[in-house]
Write an enzyme that holds these catalytic residues in place. Structure first.
Site, short mmCIF file in Angstrom:
data_model
loop_
_atom_site.label_atom_id
_atom_site.label_comp_id
_atom_site.label_asym_id
_atom_site.label_seq_id
_atom_site.Cartn_x
_atom_site.Cartn_y
_atom_site.Cartn_z
CG HIS A 138 -2.11 -0.91 1.25
ND1 HIS A 138 -1.81 -2.41 1.45
CD2 HIS A 138 -3.41 -0.86 1.21
CE1 HIS A 138 -3.05 -3.01 1.32
NE2 HIS A 138 -3.84 -2.20 1.20
CG ASP A 188 -0.45 0.38 -4.15
OD1 ASP A 188 0.81 0.75 -3.62
OD2 ASP A 188 -1.15 -0.09 -3.58
N GLY A 189 -1.01 -2.45 -5.27
CA GLY A 189 -1.77 -3.57 -5.13
C GLY A 189 -3.27 -3.04 -4.75
CG HIS A 190 -6.19 -0.49 -1.85
ND1 HIS A 190 -6.94 0.12 -2.70
CD2 HIS A 190 -7.14 -1.06 -0.85
CE1 HIS A 190 -8.30 0.16 -1.95
NE2 HIS A 190 -7.96 -0.44 -0.91
CG HIS A 267 -10.01 -5.50 -1.85
ND1 HIS A 267 -10.47 -4.20 -1.78
CD2 HIS A 267 -9.95 -5.88 -0.53
CE1 HIS A 267 -10.16 -3.73 -0.42
NE2 HIS A 267 -9.75 -4.66 0.43
CD GLU A 319 -11.41 -6.50 3.39
OE1 GLU A 319 -11.40 -6.44 4.73
OE2 GLU A 319 -10.52 -5.76 2.77
CD GLU A 335 -13.99 -2.47 3.19
OE1 GLU A 335 -13.64 -3.32 2.53
OE2 GLU A 335 -13.23 -1.40 3.58
CB CYS A 337 -14.60 1.35 1.95
SG CYS A 337 -13.66 2.21 3.62
CB CYS A 415 -10.31 1.65 5.42
SG CYS A 415 -11.36 0.15 5.42
CB CYS A 416 -15.17 2.01 7.24
SG CYS A 416 -15.20 0.30 6.03
#
Lengths: 662, 662
Positions: A138, A188-190, A267, A319, A335, A337, A415-416
């Site tokens: 991240h 990036d992975g996210h 995800h 997720e 989620e 988010c 995160c949320c």
């Protein structure tokens, strides 16, 4: 590069919200949520998992001693908080908040490394490990959130210090990543950096940032696969051993190049952030192929993989999305988010093409999952938003281990909560978009906005009874008569729409209503008003017959609000309730209940199981259905009255006479 | 000690099965399953996970070189195979099989340590670790299986070598465990030794073994907790880190002492093996409190936690029970071994008290989950037996990761295949039990049995049309007229029972039918016959209204057979089929289909989703139900015609006229 954006949002400092439904939320964000989250980020909320996020920054800045603590992406919580604070500052001055924000910015600036690098996890824990585990760690995600915060703060205050930090960080990234020899051909992975770099490009005009965003998008999923290459280079070192992030490419939407992806996979939050970035780059570059890829993923998400509450993510593992029409209510991940990201994506698409489906989904996610993700005290949050809860089973059937039945004060992975804060603080920017001579009204939320149309400053005053009643009135004020188009969104859930101009019925002809927007073009005078009246009927919604979990069930919806049954109003064993197909309920407003909600009461049937005794299965027990009244509350308001059962999809009793099969 | 057993089973060498339904299974076990599994245990099945189980023994015996491979309980696969082979030898001589078995026994005997200890995992991998991790490492479980095999082989052949090995092993255990000072006050994480020690006590008359069985049972769950003590002693060393076996006491039914347990918890196979041991000790000792505990756990299992297929275990995590009425069909664990163990428990309870509910459950598990666990080729097996399968979702939604949609040739953890073999090989012993002057007929399976009643040798010849038709005829042959009672089980699923004695209708009066058994006492002459005729109606079974997963659904059952829908007969999207409440189907026999099954065809409705197009949710699409015929096959025969959807619980269309709510 050609700009294919049709419209732009109205900047927050030209918008105010004065709305009986939304103003309390805005006040809550300002008075409670943002201050509360500031306390949380500084580890001053007793009895919750510590955040340590500010402390990590202070340690790197040399202001405190200690070790890093938290998730690899802990930095992003501070950035999202700063972004939310920035939106509040754009809406109204707040010297105290601005002082805190300036202090945070000073600390962040001190934590930035000489070469522009900025990440407390790697600086403290793995200084030699920078850029070695993009799949899992991240780094660019955190950078993206910092950039978003910086742009928001600069927009709000005009101050450039954090924007300078963001540019130095972006420059550091640009020097490190790219197709040129010697640069890392990774991503990036996210996803997050992509959409953030487009914002930075808009804020600075520096098109290197736009090119870098496009590079990250187009590199994704290419062969030979970057995640395999970096995995080998770091000798298989793995940060999250449970999740196979580096191996399972679809987890991070890196299984094939993004333009070839046919469905929303992996995800869910990553997917919607990626799509937002794709739409942003497509809008700025006129890349029609990229826009087509956005539309493809949009369609996959919202026509086959979205819950009726606007939630995404059908399973806890990863997720993630699972497969088309797999939408179990009880084991849903859903989620908060992901629905926020879906709003980002929908909002971005809406700027490109004004199609009602984007606003319909945006509204669905907003009025149901997103505001359901926060309690009305502003201090408790859901990460996971199931559509069906059986409290007794939580802790006993491990398939529900991810489900909380009460909103939580904070999360180890938090995160949320700040995501809700930054979305709601910026809610005003989703109400309208415009171009030179057309104003699109996407959401019916009361307040005022200033916008230039056909070269003149127009003041737009909206008074809305949404979401409880269907009437909205938009009034214009201006210095001189001006010709422009008002494009009113007609929601997909509305069977019809009555329009009145200055109180006189106005008949929309077919050519005026296109893709969910009724366009009224005329010369407007100051004081002119347009009233939109939508029927707020109670609807028994059905799921597509390919969805297994909704077979034989209905969910009630009225306007944009999806309803649910709670044990508090109906007793337990909610699966024993049946709503007859021909049952028509009524809605009544209860200002005192759950901060003011409209409740639906509907004649229903309840299975009486008294005769069953100790039998588990039987062909002999005669079913007894008793008349009752089912009481529904808005889904977003669930879990505010203690622990109890909840369900959105309720068994339906179809009309079926005995002679039908003869 | 007082024996509270009412009846005893008939030994296998006094029983033969000649039955159109079951003889092919017995032939399969003899001709295919036991030989195939012998090849598997010797790693000669290409393309499957190796067993290495025989090799482990040979290495310990000094006959081969190498390392241990497999699960800690790999030894038990050999023991279960030897037990199955023993039952075959009891049924009929087989010199070749006996030679193989003798060779196996010689190897096992060589592998036994000087002090009687016998376990290839610990001997090869952790020689210093003996008895240090009872919670996780199955040492006593493996010993129990060896003892069961030894008793069975001795019963079948009269040879004592393996019984001697078993006694030396049991003596070693008895010297190690017990309440006396210096002995370990512990018990195995996986129950099995308890029931095995009772068998060894019956075979040898040595009541030390019975006392040891009782010790293991009563020690379980006591405080201070043995698993905490041994965990500390081994410094927290953990064999299965994913499962928290030592910490989660209910996983192995060690959360409270067994006599205080109110519900069936944790790993389902362990629970039923424990209950079988409890019932065995209660029967031998007359311990009424222990018997009451058995009844309590029985009731918990079969009235609140059992699938309609006789399967146990509602979740994959821990292969475990979850909570009352939590019986999801698609995510079910429903391990084949758990239903086999349920048959052990039911059979043991039936010896204590002849109550139809035990035989009903035994029959339910046998005709549905157990035989469904093996393909008709005898070479493929299910470990997990879901009641609903959506093949597309397997591999995409992780909640189904434990589900296989086709039977597998072998498993890394191969407990189920040899368990099916030993159960079916010993099936004859479940048909009848008896005491001095009463013969109980529990299962209607054709064949011959010899039994002493009222001091005379009676030959019992049963001819049965089960499970496809409801007529069974039992004939007696004897040297001289003898007075005894024939207690015929009247299955719980039968609405009525017609009895004919020598062809003449015999009216059962109320006093003769008690607890599901019709007792007919008279002087019987040779050639006398009793015919029982049960109606084989098709039943729309409903689940208890407290079960969420069966709400609004029905499962078809005819006789003991539970039916399912398969895609092969009905197309996909089985959730779109509705069975009207008043629909009456018909059954027809198809000798050519799936080795001969009766299929049920029933008028049904199918939801036509053509009008939905791209919509995911709608209140406007008018439902279209089209008439169709639903075709059901026995659940046990599913997954034999390629990959496809399957479901046991099918949506029901209740009769409900439009005016009902007015």
């Amino acid at each position: 590069m050609r700009d294919i954006s049709l419209t732009s949002p109205i900047p927050l400092h030209h918008i105010s919200i004065r709305d009986s439904f939304w103003s309390p939320y805005l006040a809550l964000i300002r008075d409670v949520v943002v201050p509360y989250q500031w306390e949380a980020l500084n580890d001053r909320i007793a009895g919750t998992e510590p955040s340590h996020a500010m402390k990590n920054y202070k340690i790197v800045a040399g202001l405190e001693q200690g070790d890093f603590y938290g998730m690899v992406f802990q930095d992003s919580d501070v950035a999202k908080w700063l972004e939310a604070a920035s939106y509040l500052l754009a809406l109204a001055p707040d010297a105290e908040l601005e002082t805190i924000a300036d202090d945070v910015i000073a600390i962040i600036a001190k934590a930035q490394q000489a070469d522009g690098y900025l990440n407390t996890y790697f600086t403290l824990k793995e200084p030699a490990g920078r850029w070695t585990n993009l799949a899992e760690c991240h780094e660019l995600y955190c950078a993206g959130h910092l950039i978003e915060a910086a742009v928001a703060y600069h927009d709000a205050t005009g101050k450039s210090r954090i924007l300078d930090v963001a540019c130095r960080l972006a420059d550091c990234i640009d020097e490190t990543f790219g197709s040129e020899d010697g640069k890392i051909k990774g991503y990036d992975g996210h996803q997050e950096i992509e959409l953030a770099l487009v914002k930075l490009y808009r804020a600075t005009g520096n098109d290197r940032y736009l090119r870098l965003a496009k590079f990250f998008l187009d590199e994704r999923g290419r062969q030979p696969h970057f995640y395999d290459i970096e995995y080998a280079l770091r000798d298989g070192r793995t940060h999250f051993p449970m999740l196979r992030m580096a191996k399972d490419k679809s987890y991070s939407q890196a299984h094939v190049p993004i333009r070839e992806q046919q469905s929303a996979e992996g995800h869910a939050v990553r997917a919607v952030y990626m799509c937002t970035g794709m739409a942003a780059v497509a809008a700025e570059t006129g890349d029609a192929e990229l826009l087509a890829a956005c539309r493809k993923l949009w369609e996959s998400m919202v026509t086959r993989r979205m819950y009726i509450t606007g939630a995404l993510g059908s399973m806890a593992y990863g997720e993630a999305f699972s497969l088309d029409y797999d939408l179990p209510g009880d084991t849903a991940y859903a989620e908060t988010c992901a629905s926020i990201g879906l709003i980002f994506f929908a909002g971005r698409m809406l700027q490109i093409e004004a199609r009602g489906e984007y606003a319909d989904v945006l509204e669905r996610a907003l009025y149901n999952t997103v505001i359901g993700g926060m309690s009305r005290d502003g201090k408790h949050f859901f990460y996971v938003n199931p559509l069906e809860v059986w409290p007794e089973a939580i802790g006993k059937n491990a398939n529900y281990d991810h489900v909380k039945i009460q909103r939580q004060p904070w999360f180890g992975c938090a995160c949320c909560p700040p995501n809700i804060a930054r979305l709601l603080a910026s809610l005003g920017s989703y109400i309208y978009t415009h171009n030179d001579d057309c104003l699109y009204a996407h959401l019916y939320i009361g307040g005022e906005a200033s916008v230039k149309l056909s070269g003149h400053d127009i003041r737009v005053i909206q008074r809305s009874e949404f979401p409880w009643e269907g009437s909205t009135r938009i009034e214009f004020q201006m210095e001189q008569p001006t010709t422009f188009t008002l494009a009113l969104r007609i929601p997909g859930w509305a069977e019809k729409a009555d329009v009145f101009i200055n109180g006189i019925p106005y008949l929309l002809d077919d050519t005026e209503t296109v893709d969910g927007y009724a366009s009224i073009r005329r010369e407007w005078n100051t004081g002119d008003s347009v009233q939109l009246v939508l029927p707020m009927s109670i609807k028994q919604m059905k799921g597509n017959p390919l969805i297994r979990d909704t077979a034989g069930k209905v969910a009630l919806q009225r306007g944009p609000i999806v309803y649910c049954l709670e044990e508090a109003d109906n007793g337990g064993q909610l699966h024993q309730l049946y709503i007859p197909e021909n049952s028509s309920g009524f809605s009544s407003h209860h200002p005192e209940l759950l901060d003011g909600i409209s409740m639906i009461e509907m004649p229903a049937l309840r299975l009486n199981g008294d005769q069953w005794g100790n039998q588990l299965y039987s062909a002999r027990v005669k079913e007894q259905l008793e008349r009752t009244t089912a009481r529904f509350i808005p889904y977003y308001a669930w879990a505010n009255r203690g622990i109890g059962e909840m369900r959105v999809w309720v068994n339906q009793q179809r009309i079926y006479p005995e002679e039908a099969m003869r």
